[in-house]
Every structure is written in structure tokens, then in C-alpha cells.
Design a protein around this motif. Structure first.
Motif, mmCIF file in Angstrom:
data_model
loop_
_atom_site.group_PDB
_atom_site.id
_atom_site.type_symbol
_atom_site.label_atom_id
_atom_site.label_comp_id
_atom_site.label_asym_id
_atom_site.label_seq_id
_atom_site.Cartn_x
_atom_site.Cartn_y
_atom_site.Cartn_z
ATOM 1 N N GLU A 148 5.872 -14.469 12.321
ATOM 2 C CA GLU A 148 6.893 -13.552 11.795
ATOM 3 C C GLU A 148 6.805 -13.540 10.275
ATOM 4 O O GLU A 148 7.250 -14.484 9.636
ATOM 5 N N PRO A 149 6.226 -12.477 9.696
ATOM 6 C CA PRO A 149 6.136 -12.433 8.231
ATOM 7 C C PRO A 149 7.529 -12.268 7.617
ATOM 8 O O PRO A 149 8.318 -11.463 8.089
ATOM 9 N N LEU A 192 6.921 -17.139 9.042
ATOM 10 C CA LEU A 192 7.458 -18.121 9.963
ATOM 11 C C LEU A 192 6.564 -18.121 11.200
ATOM 12 O O LEU A 192 6.466 -17.125 11.904
ATOM 13 N N VAL A 193 5.917 -19.240 11.422
ATOM 14 C CA VAL A 193 4.965 -19.326 12.519
ATOM 15 C C VAL A 193 5.526 -20.248 13.593
ATOM 16 O O VAL A 193 6.012 -21.342 13.296
ATOM 17 N N VAL A 227 7.176 -23.331 11.805
ATOM 18 C CA VAL A 227 6.474 -23.745 10.595
ATOM 19 C C VAL A 227 6.556 -22.627 9.569
ATOM 20 O O VAL A 227 6.398 -21.455 9.913
ATOM 21 N N LEU A 228 6.845 -22.980 8.306
ATOM 22 C CA LEU A 228 6.779 -21.986 7.238
ATOM 23 C C LEU A 228 5.402 -22.093 6.609
ATOM 24 O O LEU A 228 5.028 -23.139 6.071
ATOM 25 N N ALA A 229 4.622 -21.012 6.695
ATOM 26 C CA ALA A 229 3.259 -21.054 6.185
ATOM 27 C C ALA A 229 3.124 -20.075 5.036
ATOM 28 O O ALA A 229 3.771 -19.028 5.033
ATOM 29 N N PRO A 230 2.317 -20.397 4.044
ATOM 30 C CA PRO A 230 2.081 -19.435 2.958
ATOM 31 C C PRO A 230 1.435 -18.173 3.532
ATOM 32 O O PRO A 230 0.674 -18.247 4.498
ATOM 33 N N ILE A 269 -2.484 -17.400 4.521
ATOM 34 C CA ILE A 269 -3.178 -17.911 5.697
ATOM 35 C C ILE A 269 -3.124 -16.855 6.789
ATOM 36 O O ILE A 269 -2.042 -16.421 7.184
ATOM 37 N N GLN A 270 -4.280 -16.414 7.208
ATOM 38 C CA GLN A 270 -4.321 -15.404 8.259
ATOM 39 C C GLN A 270 -4.265 -16.091 9.615
ATOM 40 O O GLN A 270 -5.132 -16.897 9.937
ATOM 41 N N LEU A 271 -3.242 -15.787 10.370
ATOM 42 C CA LEU A 271 -3.104 -16.429 11.674
ATOM 43 C C LEU A 271 -2.954 -15.375 12.754
ATOM 44 O O LEU A 271 -2.286 -14.362 12.550
#
Ligand SMILES: Nc1ncnc2c1ncn2[C@@H]1O[C@H](COP(=O)(O)OP(=O)(O)OP(=O)(O)O)[C@@H](O)[C@H]1O
Ligand SMILES: [Mg+2]
Lengths: 278, 362
Positions: free
Chosen positions: B304-305, B311-312, B323-326, B329-331
Motif C-alpha cells: 500500500e503506497p 506499507l507492506v 512493514v514500512l518500507a522506503p 524498493i520495488q516490491l
């Protein structure tokens, strides 16, 4: 589609048939009041207001005479006093029952319903003696008080319903702002239940206005009200139906006028702001 | 005004709305009373205001017991969630009402109304009735009505919850500023932890009637006293994993199915006595690092961008982790990734008592 229309028409026809007797009655009532010289008992030959002559002529009453205005005045006083008493008592009691916790509250509320279920005629004798001992018998104000007491039980429920509609937070705000209980009632709640005041007043007024049995039994013949006046005229040997219809018309107008007037003056309901009231 | 709540309990028939709550509110302090719906916040506030009698316990204003003082004599201002303006009065008359009851002379009354209206920017709506105002305007008028009598204590029951998101953020800042300027002791009830964190000097967290913890926003966030506070403070909320602490050789390992986490040396000493206990591991979403180049059993479930970050949700055996990811990072959902936790960022709770056993930096 078609069959639905059909069914609809059928319903309307049925309703019209049910309503017809009442309509005929009311139309006949007006025709009689304003017509002169009836043919076939219902079709007037000529229009006029001679049936309303009681407005400027005295009316025979037993061996003496009276005027319509005396009876009319008495009825206004009787109904107004009764209406005011009902309103005052119900507005106070309704608030207390809506907002104050006390022992026996639920019982009291149920009791009001039971009291309302008791027909007024049953109480007539008891009230007779009560008024006698209180020295209020044969007095317009005393009988108005008795008459009011009959409408108070249900009036209390009506008033309570209106007060119940006011959010608790509004009351709490008023208290934080510095009101005592009486001030909350008088300055905040009464203005907010104006439609309720009107409804309860009309309730008390109307029943007293139309009352016959109480004023007939508890008032002396010298104090005439509209209802006893009409009864008196009906009891004479030759009944002038036009006259009677006209008098009845005059009898019906004040409650209707009051209704319209109070609706204009009081039925402006204030809108509660905010959302989520509790 | 200083407010002390001393062992307050309020019982409604079969519901214990407030349970043995003790709380000190300092003079001029902005205290938030925070908790989920139905935890007894409003009941606490109404008892402080004097509308409810405590079942047991006392309330003191400036050291004076006020249990028998009616609300109107407590010198408090209150704003309700529903605002509770008087619908039959204009905004001006609403604000004037408490002053009229106090018999403040007309001249002074008008001056005070003008001042408070200017302070809250509601001069324009003064002639209007509540039915003709927006929610935000009503809220300000309600606040003006509470402030105009210069109360010693301001009680606010979720005053922002009926406003739209944007206005809420504006009012948050304004209310905080106003409170600081006026220096009025304030108790602010909310179920929104962001509101409490951003506005309050200190927060009292309430749960099922009982006080869980009192402290500064920073305190509650960094050093939660128990599982409830840890889960309540912070968005997105902390992740919890049931783990057991096992001794393998001379290492201490938190274990949960295939997941293993060796405790670093300094923690080994302090937690040695907990071996074989059932524990709950707490991980903040911002403290977990995703490594897309590694592969493990963890699978990306949804991304969820949020703009500044993403928010992953990551599916690990038997649990979901937030998880809060920068954003760089392409997921992709469905890919397997590795994840890491910084050893000095973990929280540990007792699975039975739910007390915090370890918080970062301790
Ligand atoms: N007057 C009352 N009579 C009986 N029970 C009540 C009363 N007021 C509150 N309660 C109960 O007490 C509990 C706490 O209610 P309270 O209103 O204080 O919660 P709250 O924290 O303010 O919740 P919310 O965030 O939903 O406003 C609830 O279980 C509620 O049902
Ligand atoms: Mg509440």
C-alpha cells in the motif's frame, strides 16, 4: 398495470362510501346553519344568517333568558384554565420523569397509564365530594381543575416524550454554564419543547371545551357553558335545527382557530446542531 | 487548576466503567485521556465534571475535595462531542449564556464575547443559529462558550471527531496553541492516538476502565508499560509474534516455527532468567527492514503506497507483519523476500501478564 389501477379505483370507491355519511352530515350542518326555509329537509330556499340571531338576541333559558356570549365566555375561561393547569403540571412532571432519577419512577409512569384508562364518569361522584369538601363545587375554576386532572396522566406521557428528545449533553452544557435544575427547565428545555407545550395545551383545552358531563353535573344551572346551552336547546319542545346548527358551528370554531394559531406560533422546531448526540 | 483523581471507581449496575483510576493533572497541563471506544473515558470526564457521583474514590481540585460540589460551581468549561449548542439561541447568545447566568454586566459581557470570538475566528457566525452553521463553526462556538467564562479547568470530549480530516488537523494545532496561550488546565478525551500524541503534554491510556500508563507521548511510544499500550500507540500498530525463549548452546534464541532470532550479548545477560517462558515479540513497522534480494519463507502479501513510504504486508509462517518500507524498493505481491530486525529495536512482553519485559534503549 391495468389491474392495479382497477384495484386502486375500487379501494377509493370503498373509502368514499365509508366517508359519505360523515360528509353528508357536515354538508347538511353547513346548509342548515346558513340556509333558510328548507325543502325536503336539506335543500335551502334562500341563504341568510338569521340562524345566527343568538349572537345579538338573548336566548330563552328556563323561565329567564341568557345570551350566547355569557356561555361562550364561560366556556373560554373553563377550557383555558383547564388547558393551562394541564400544561403547567405536565411540563414540570414530564421534565422530572424524563431527567431526574428517583425511587418509584417506573411505577409512577405505569400508574399514569392506568389512571388514564379509568373513565372520567366513574370518578364523577368522588370528584363531587372532593370539590364539595374543598369548597370548589359549583365554581367554574374548581370544575376546570377537576376536568384538568383527567387529562394530566396522558399529558405527562406526552410531555415526557418531548423532553426525552433533548440530548443529555445539552442539559449538561447548561449545568456547566451555571444553570440550576429550574433554570435548565425554564431557559433551555421549555423553549426547545415549544411544540410539546402547544400539543399539551391543546390537549387540555380541547377536552375541557367539549366537556359536557362534568359541567352538567358539577356546575349549577346558573353557570352556562356552550355544551349545556346546546343541550338545553335540544331539550325544548320545538327544536329549531338551523339555530342549533349555527350555534354548534360557533362552538366548533374556537378550537380550530386555536389549532391554527398555535401551529403558526409554536410549531417552529429548533434544529439540533452537530452530529452524534447522546 | 490542579486536578487529582484518587482511586476513582464508577459502577453502572453490571458495568464497571471506571476501575480504580488514579491520575494527577498538573496546573496548566494538557492531559489526553486516550483509549478505545467504551473504555470509560466519557464516564471519567463526566465524573470529574460532577455529573456522576463516584462509586468510590474522590476527586480533588487544587487539593480540595469536590465530590459534593455541583457542576455549575466547579468552575469548569466543557465541550461535548455533539457540541450541544442551544439550538434556539444564536451563536452570540450561546456564548453569552454562561455570562448572563453569572450576572456579568452587559458591557463587560460584550467585550468578552468579542475577544473570544476574535480569538476563535467566529465573528461572522455570531448572529447565526446552530442549525445554520457548519460542524467546524459549531465546534468553535462550543469552545468559545466554554472559554468565555475563563474556567479553571477545560474538559473536552472528543471535540474533533465530527470534523473532516483536514479541518481536524488544523484544529489540532489551533487547540494546542490556544491551550498554551491561555494556560488552562485541560483534559482532552480521545480515542485517536495521533490526536493524543500531537496535542498533549502527557497521555493517560485507559483500557476497560483501568488506567494502563501515564506519560509523555514519547514515553508511551518508546517505553510502553504493557502489550495494550504498545499496540495502541503508533500507526500502523506494532506487530506481535508469539515466541519462546530457548537456550541453544550458549546462545539465547527467540523461536517461532522456522523463525529464529539470536539475542545479542548485552540482552543475553538481562533476559537469561526468562528461558523457556512464553513471550510476545513486538516489532514496530518502521523497525523491520525488507531485503528484496534475499529469499526466505516470507512472502509479500500486499503493498500500500502511502506517498512518503509504502506499507507492506508480509506473510510469514503463521502471521502477517506490517512493514514500512522506503518507496524506492520495488516490491511485487507474491515475491519472496528476506526481512531483518535491528536487535536493539525489539520489544518483549510476558505472554501471560502482558507486562513489558524489554523495550528498546533500556
Ligand atoms: N449512564 C450509563 N449507564 C450504564 N452504563 C453506562 C452509562 N454510561 C456509560 N456506560 C457504560 O460504561 C462503559 C464506558 O462508557 P463511556 O461512555 O465512558 O466510554 P467511552 O470511553 O467514552 O467510549 P466512546 O469512545 O465510545 O465514547 C460502556 O460500557 C458503557 O456502556
Ligand atoms: Mg465517550
Amino acid at each position: 398495470m391495468r389491474s392495479r389501477n382497477w384495484r386502486r379505483s375500487l379501494w377509493y370507491l370503498l373509502l368514499a362510501l365509508v366517508a359519505a355519511p360523515f360528509l353528508v352530515m357536515y354538508v347538511g350542518f353547513f346548509l342548515r346553519a346558513f340556509g333558510e326555509g328548507m325543502t325536503l329537509g336539506i335543500i335551502p330556499r334562500q341563504w341568510g344568517i338569521t340562524s345566527f340571531r343568538f349572537m345579538w338576541q338573548p336566548i330563552a333559558w328556563g323561565l329567564g333568558r341568557t345570551t350566547m356570549w355569557a356561555a361562550f365566555g364561560n366556556t373560554v375561561v373553563f377550557a383555558t384554565v383547564s388547558g393551562l393547569v394541564v400544561t403547567a403540571v405536565c411540563m414540570l412532571a414530564g421534565y422530572a420523569l424524563s431527567r431526574v432519577e428517583f425511587r418509584g419512577k417506573d411505577f409512577f409512569l405505569v400508574l399514569q397509564l392506568i389512571l388514564h384508562a379509568v373513565p372520567g364518569q366513574i370518578l364523577l361522584i368522588a370528584i363531587f365530594f372532593l370539590l364539595l369538601y374543598l369548597g370548589l363545587l359549583h365554581r367554574l375554576s374548581g370544575v376546570a381543575l377537576a376536568r384538568a386532572s383527567l387529562e394530566i396522566p396522558l399529558g405527562i406521557w406526552m410531555a415526557k416524550g418531548f423532553f426525552d428528545g433533548i440530548p443529555w449533553d445539552v442539559e449538561r452544557s447548561a449545568m456547566v454554564d451555571g444553570c440550576n435544575r429550574f433554570q435548565v427547565w425554564y431557559r433551555i428545555f421549555l423553549p426547545l419543547v415549544r411544540p410539546g407545550i402547544a400539543a399539551v395545551f391543546i390537549w387540555g383545552f380541547l377536552f375541557a371545551w367539549h366537556d359536557f358531563i362534568y359541567v352538567y353535573t358539577l356546575l349549577p344551572g346558573t353557570i352556562k357553558l356552550m355544551s349545556t346551552l346546546i343541550q338545553n336547546l335540544l331539550a325544548t319542545e320545538v327544536v329549531d335545527y338551523g339555530y342549533l346548527a349555527a350555534l354548534s358551528l360557533v362552538y366548533t370554531i374556537p378550537p380550530l382557530a386555536l389549532f391554527v394559531f398555535l401551529q403558526r406560533a409554536l410549531l417552529k422546531v429548533p434544529v439540533f446542531g452537530g452530529k452524534g448526540t447522546a | 487548576m490542579r486536578v487529582s483523581v484518587d482511586r476513582l471507581t464508577k459502577q453502572f449496575r453490571d458495568v464497571r466503567a471506571v476501575a480504580d483510576l488514579s491520575l494527577e493533572i498538573r496546573d496548566g497541563e494538557f492531559m489526553a485521556l486516550l483509549g478505545p471506544s467504551g473504555c470509560g473515558k466519557t464516564t471519567t470526564l463526566l465524573t470529574i465534571a460532577g455529573f456522576y457521583k463516584p462509586t468510590s474514590g474522590t476527586i480533588l481540585f487544587d487539593g480540595r475535595v469536590v465530590d459534593n460540589v455541583p457542576p455549575r460551581d466547579r468552575n469548569i468549561g466543557m465541550v461535548f462531542q455533539s457540541y450541544a449548542l442551544y439550538p434556539h439561541m444564536t451563536a452570540h447568545d450561546n456564548i453569552a449564556f454562561p455570562l448572563k447566568l453569572r450576572r456579568v454586566p452587559r458591557q463587560e459581557r460584550e467585550t468578552r464575547i468579542k475577544t473570544v470570538a476574535a480569538m476563535l475566528g467566529i465573528e461572522d457566525v455570531l448572529p447565526r443559529r446552530p442549525g445554520e452553521m457548519s460542524g467546524g463553526q459549531q465546534q468553535r462556538v462550543a469552545l468559545a462558550r466554554a472559554l468565555v467564562k475563563k474556567p479553571g479547568l477545560l474538559l473536552l470530549d472528543e471535540p474533533l471527531s465530527n470534523l473532516d480530516a483536514k479541518l481536524r488537523i488544523v484544529m489540532r494545532a489551533e487547540l494546542k496553541r490556544l491551550q498554551k496561550d491561555l494556560g488552562i488546565t485541560t483534559i482532552f478525551v480521545t480515542h485517536d492516538q495521533t490526536e493524543a500524541m500531537t496535542m498533549a503534554d502527557r497521555i493517560a491510556v485507559q483500557h476497560q476502565g483501568a488506567l494502563q500508563q501515564v506519560g509523555s507521548p514519547e514515553d508511551l511510544y518508546r517505553r510502553p508499560a504493557n502489550l495494550f499500550v504498545a499496540g495502541f500507540m503508533g500507526t500502523p500498530p506494532m506487530n506481535f509474534l508469539d515466541v519462546s525463549l530457548e537456550a541453544t548452546g550458549d546462545a539465547l534464541v527467540l523461536r517461532r516455527e522456522s523463525f529464529r532470532f539470536s539475542l545479542p550479548d548485552p540482552l543475553k545477560q538481562s533476559l537469561g532468567h526468562l528461558v523457556d517462558r512464553k513471550l510476545i515479540l513486538g516489532l514496530r513497522p518502521e523497525d523491520i527492514e525488507i531485503k528484496p534480494e534475499e529469499a526466505s519463507q516470507a512472502e509479500v502479501y500486499v503493498v500500500e503506497p502511502l506517498g512518503r513510504e509504502a506499507l507492506v504486508t508480509v506473510k510469514v509462517p503463521g502471521a502477517m507483519l506490517k512493514v514500512l518500507a522506503p518507496p524506492h524498493i520495488q516490491l511485487q505481491a507474491g515475491t519472496h523476500v528476506g526481512w531483518h530486525v535491528m536487535p536493539d529495536r525489539i520489544y518483549l512482553f510476558d505472554a501471560g501478564t502482558e507486562e513489558a519485559l524489554l523495550v528498546p534503549g533500556s
